[in-house]
Design a protein around this motif. Sequence first.
Motif, mmCIF file in Angstrom:
data_model
loop_
_atom_site.group_PDB
_atom_site.id
_atom_site.type_symbol
_atom_site.label_atom_id
_atom_site.label_comp_id
_atom_site.label_asym_id
_atom_site.label_seq_id
_atom_site.Cartn_x
_atom_site.Cartn_y
_atom_site.Cartn_z
ATOM 1 N N ARG A 154 20.199 38.445 5.520
ATOM 2 C CA ARG A 154 18.805 38.060 5.730
ATOM 3 C C ARG A 154 18.643 36.568 5.467
ATOM 4 N NH1 ARG A 154 16.584 42.789 6.526
ATOM 5 N NH2 ARG A 154 14.384 42.367 6.460
ATOM 6 N N LEU A 155 17.701 35.950 6.174
ATOM 7 C CA LEU A 155 17.430 34.527 6.059
ATOM 8 C C LEU A 155 15.931 34.338 5.896
ATOM 9 C CD1 LEU A 155 18.822 31.686 6.354
ATOM 10 C CD2 LEU A 155 18.233 31.809 8.780
ATOM 11 N N ARG A 156 15.541 33.394 5.043
ATOM 12 C CA ARG A 156 14.122 33.072 4.895
ATOM 13 C C ARG A 156 13.990 31.617 4.487
ATOM 14 N NH1 ARG A 156 12.244 36.174 -0.681
ATOM 15 N NH2 ARG A 156 13.427 34.872 -2.141
ATOM 16 N N VAL A 157 12.785 31.091 4.654
ATOM 17 C CA VAL A 157 12.478 29.730 4.213
ATOM 18 C C VAL A 157 11.180 29.795 3.412
ATOM 19 C CG1 VAL A 157 11.287 29.099 6.367
ATOM 20 C CG2 VAL A 157 12.186 27.316 4.884
ATOM 21 N N LEU A 158 11.208 29.191 2.236
ATOM 22 C CA LEU A 158 10.029 29.113 1.382
ATOM 23 C C LEU A 158 9.487 27.696 1.510
ATOM 24 C CD1 LEU A 158 11.492 30.947 -1.738
ATOM 25 C CD2 LEU A 158 10.156 31.916 0.146
ATOM 26 N N PRO A 159 8.338 27.520 2.189
ATOM 27 C CA PRO A 159 7.813 26.176 2.416
ATOM 28 C C PRO A 159 7.518 25.456 1.102
ATOM 29 C CG PRO A 159 6.672 27.786 3.769
ATOM 30 C CD PRO A 159 7.507 28.556 2.800
ATOM 31 N N PHE A 160 7.689 24.141 1.134
ATOM 32 C CA PHE A 160 7.361 23.330 -0.031
ATOM 33 C C PHE A 160 5.868 23.422 -0.301
ATOM 34 C CE2 PHE A 160 11.117 20.770 1.508
ATOM 35 C CZ PHE A 160 11.977 21.252 0.537
ATOM 36 N N SER A 161 5.475 23.342 -1.557
ATOM 37 C CA SER A 161 4.080 23.435 -1.973
ATOM 38 C C SER A 161 3.251 22.358 -1.273
ATOM 39 C CB SER A 161 3.992 23.264 -3.491
ATOM 40 O OG SER A 161 2.657 23.278 -3.902
ATOM 41 N N GLY A 162 2.132 22.767 -0.720
ATOM 42 C CA GLY A 162 1.223 21.843 -0.063
ATOM 43 C C GLY A 162 1.697 21.360 1.299
ATOM 44 N N HIS A 163 2.776 21.901 1.807
ATOM 45 C CA HIS A 163 3.347 21.461 3.080
ATOM 46 C C HIS A 163 3.101 22.542 4.122
ATOM 47 C CE1 HIS A 163 6.007 19.188 5.655
ATOM 48 N NE2 HIS A 163 6.856 20.186 5.768
ATOM 49 N N ARG A 164 2.342 22.220 5.147
ATOM 50 C CA ARG A 164 2.082 23.182 6.223
ATOM 51 C C ARG A 164 3.220 23.131 7.224
ATOM 52 N NH1 ARG A 164 -3.072 25.535 6.637
ATOM 53 N NH2 ARG A 164 -2.482 26.211 8.714
ATOM 54 N N VAL A 165 3.866 24.252 7.415
ATOM 55 C CA VAL A 165 5.000 24.338 8.330
ATOM 56 C C VAL A 165 4.609 25.250 9.486
ATOM 57 C CG1 VAL A 165 7.394 25.096 8.562
ATOM 58 C CG2 VAL A 165 6.627 24.045 6.438
ATOM 59 N N SER A 166 4.721 24.728 10.701
ATOM 60 C CA SER A 166 4.406 25.580 11.844
ATOM 61 C C SER A 166 5.684 26.058 12.533
ATOM 62 C CB SER A 166 3.519 24.836 12.840
ATOM 63 O OG SER A 166 4.152 23.650 13.261
ATOM 64 N N GLY A 167 6.714 25.245 12.520
ATOM 65 C CA GLY A 167 7.959 25.639 13.146
ATOM 66 C C GLY A 167 9.150 25.109 12.371
ATOM 67 N N VAL A 168 10.270 25.789 12.504
ATOM 68 C CA VAL A 168 11.490 25.381 11.820
ATOM 69 C C VAL A 168 12.632 25.331 12.839
ATOM 70 C CG1 VAL A 168 10.802 26.265 9.571
ATOM 71 C CG2 VAL A 168 12.024 27.759 11.133
ATOM 72 N N ARG A 169 13.630 24.501 12.545
ATOM 73 C CA ARG A 169 14.764 24.325 13.437
ATOM 74 C C ARG A 169 16.014 24.909 12.794
ATOM 75 N NH1 ARG A 169 17.919 19.338 14.069
ATOM 76 N NH2 ARG A 169 19.229 19.644 15.862
#
Length: 175
Positions: free
Chosen positions: A82-97
């Motif tokens: 399994r793979l996941r990404v935990l966004p940095f605090s206060g950082h809005r992430v819409s897409g990942v590469r």
Amino acid sequence: MPSSPEHKPSAGVGVGGNCIAQIVHDNCPDLLASAGVIIEHLDAQAGNWQFSIDNGLTWRSARTDLINRPGCMGLALDRDARLRVLPFSGHRVSGVRIVFHTVQRSHGQGSGSYRAYAPDERDGGSRSVTLVVGLNAVNGMPPEVKVPRPRNKRALAQSARERAEGGLGGPLAVA
């Protein structure tokens, strides 16, 4: 790659991540079924990438400092990892590469390890694939939760007052 129940994220996974097979199947339906991938690059600006090789019981941080540098070092993951990404605090992430290539043999005990790969000598002519996907494609969809709509106390007081006055009282009343 045929979809099967063992590769679907279970209900209620939330940020429990999607399995590699599901990410590949959903975003690269033209690729042949594979036993796993070698991840060549993860978007380090998105947040802390983590992987699990035991169905989400334990999570380890992916070393983007190792795989994102020049050279051919990658993170080997079997199809059920399994793979996941935990966004940095206060950082809005819409897409990942994510950049990866598929492998036809299981990594076995080596799933979750970092290994060198030869860019020109890949299984079955596998090529690097670059995905730019939303967080839900990696993290999975959080379960739908029914939350009662919060009521504004001022609006409740006004509607109670209107009911007590017999409907539309006041300046908007039509005689």
